[in-house]
Design an enzyme around this catalytic site. Structure first.
Site: not given
Ligand SMILES: Cc1ncc(COP(=O)(O)O)c(C=O)c1O
Length: 406
Positions: A184, A209, A112, A59
């Site tokens: 992000d 992704k 998101y 961790r």
């Molecule tokens: C732009 C974006 N940020 C964050 C996330 C969150 O990621 P995770 O599903 O790996 O928790 C996603 C998930 O689809 C996303 O598309």
């Protein structure tokens, strides 16, 4: 990787984070262990006291995870990175590290869905208030900043509207007010956009992704610019506990090696598909950063190296037509997530962005009929043929409906 300053991004993808390993292994071994044996009681004590560098407990730090973190920090042009158990664990760690009761956050209104929900529920419960604005309009960011604003959180292109925000302008404004800029960068990946070079302080990705790219890992990453921020984030992540598993880190590191060539193909194919869709008579509107019709095309041209693999659209006939399309595709798979080698299609209002609620969705431009496509690396002719037959089915369904009503 040694002497990397002049090396091209594509080469960095293959070599970053790679060191010399036991037995001459050319890839990082998977240290699938929760804990590490100390040489002596004194050794354990000095590791905990920070007097000696080494591994204690997964961790806190793990060599397989660290190799992947170093690779992504290098690709993003950051100082160091922190691997998290999911993109959302990364988002939570960021707000846990950067905010406290009484603080204020400015966030893109098209992000998101669960990021919006996290800010509106858990962070709000702990006394952190958020103002959601269209960050594609820099003036709105300026107006929303208050004396207690600690973070300006931008997702660009935004999920799922693909709104593009000017990272340089936003960073300049935020820094004038001593707020940190968090980006992000999931939709672009470091192959197409480097927010730190544009002024951002922290970059996050859902590793799930494009970075992993094979739809077989859930993970997240935070990239920071300096050692002090890194140490603060490392402590926060250790306390919140949302770390990535060594095996998943290994898979992500493997995926990174093909990131540059995958992104090239995602961009090439998505451009061809977007141009084809734009001319199709059933399209009500389409948004793709590589189309000149995109309202923020010029901002995109300034700050990214390619338009990415994501397309959003609405069909004439709205949600009903979109549902027929989603139920009729064969190669595109009806599934959430994005950025993998396989093409996916989904409906944000009832799926990824359902948790936000309709009001917040509409405020962020997420219409009920919006369909999101993630273009994979299959042959583009096969993908177009699949969309063509699905749209033909939409036309047949609409004709039948029309006949019933006359
Ligand atoms: C732009 C974006 N940020 C964050 C996330 C969150 O990621 P995770 O599903 O790996 O928790 C996603 C998930 O689809 C996303 O598309």
């Amino acid at each position: 990787m040694k002497n990397h300053s002049k090396i091209d991004f594509q080469t960095k993808c293959v070599h970053s984070g790679i060191d010399e390993y036991e037995y001459g292994s050319v890839v990082p071994p998977i240290y699938q262990t929760s804990t590490f044996k100390f040489k002596s009681a004194q050794h354990g004590a000095s590791l905990f006291a920070g007097e000696e560098r080494g591994y204690i407990y997964t961790r806190m730090l793990n060599p397989t995870i660290e190799a992947m973190e170093n690779a992504i920090a290098e690709l993003e042009g950051g100082h160091k990175a922190l691997g998290c158990g999911s993109g959302m664990a990364a988002v939570h760690t960021i707000f846990g590290a950067l905010t406290q009761t009484g603080d204020h956050v400015v966030c893109s209104s098209a992000v998101y869905g669960p990021t919006t929900t996290l800010l509106n529920t858990i962070m709000k419960k702990f006394g952190v208030e958020t103002t959601f604005v269209d960050t594609a309009k820099t003036d709105e960011v300026k107006k929303a900043i208050k004396p207690n604003t600690k973070v300006v959180y931008v997702e660009t292109p935004g999920n799922p509207t693909l709104c593009i925000s000017d990272l340089k302008e936003i960073s300049d404004i935020a820094h004038q007010h001593k707020a940190m800029v968090v980006v992000d960068n999931t939709f672009m990946s470091p192959a197409l956009q480097n927010p730190i070079a544009l002024g951002a302080d922290v970059v996050m990705h859902s590793l799930t992704k494009f970075l992993n790219g094979h739809a077989d890992v859930v993970g997240g990453i935070i990239v920071v610019k300096d050692e002090q921020t890194y140490q603060h984030f490392r402590k926060t992540l250790n306390q919140l506990g949302g770390v990535i598993d060594p095996f998943n880190a290994f898979l992500v590191h493997r995926g990174l090696k093909t990131l540059a060539i995958r992104m090239e193909r995602h961009c090439e194919s998505a451009q061809v598909i977007a141009e084809w869709l734009e001319k199709h008579p059933l399209i009500k509107w389409i948004r793709y950063p590589g189309l000149k019709s995109h309202p923020h095309f010029n901002i995109g041209q300034k700050q990214h190296k390619g338009p990415g693999g994501m397309i959003t659209l609405e069909l004439k006939g709205g949600l009903e037509a979109g549902r027929v399309m989603m139920d009729s595709v064969n190669l595109f798979q009806l599934a959430v997530s994005l950025g993998g080698v396989e093409s996916l299609i989904q409906h944000p209002a009832s799926m990824t962005h359902f948790s936000m609620g309709k009001e917040a969705r509409l405020a962020g431009g997420i219409t009920e009929g919006l369909v999101r496509i993630s273009v994979g690396i299959e042959n583009v002719k096969d993908l177009i043929a699949d969309l063509e037959q699905a749209l033909e089915k939409v036309k047949i369904a609409q004709n039948k409906q029309h006949e019933l009503h006359v």
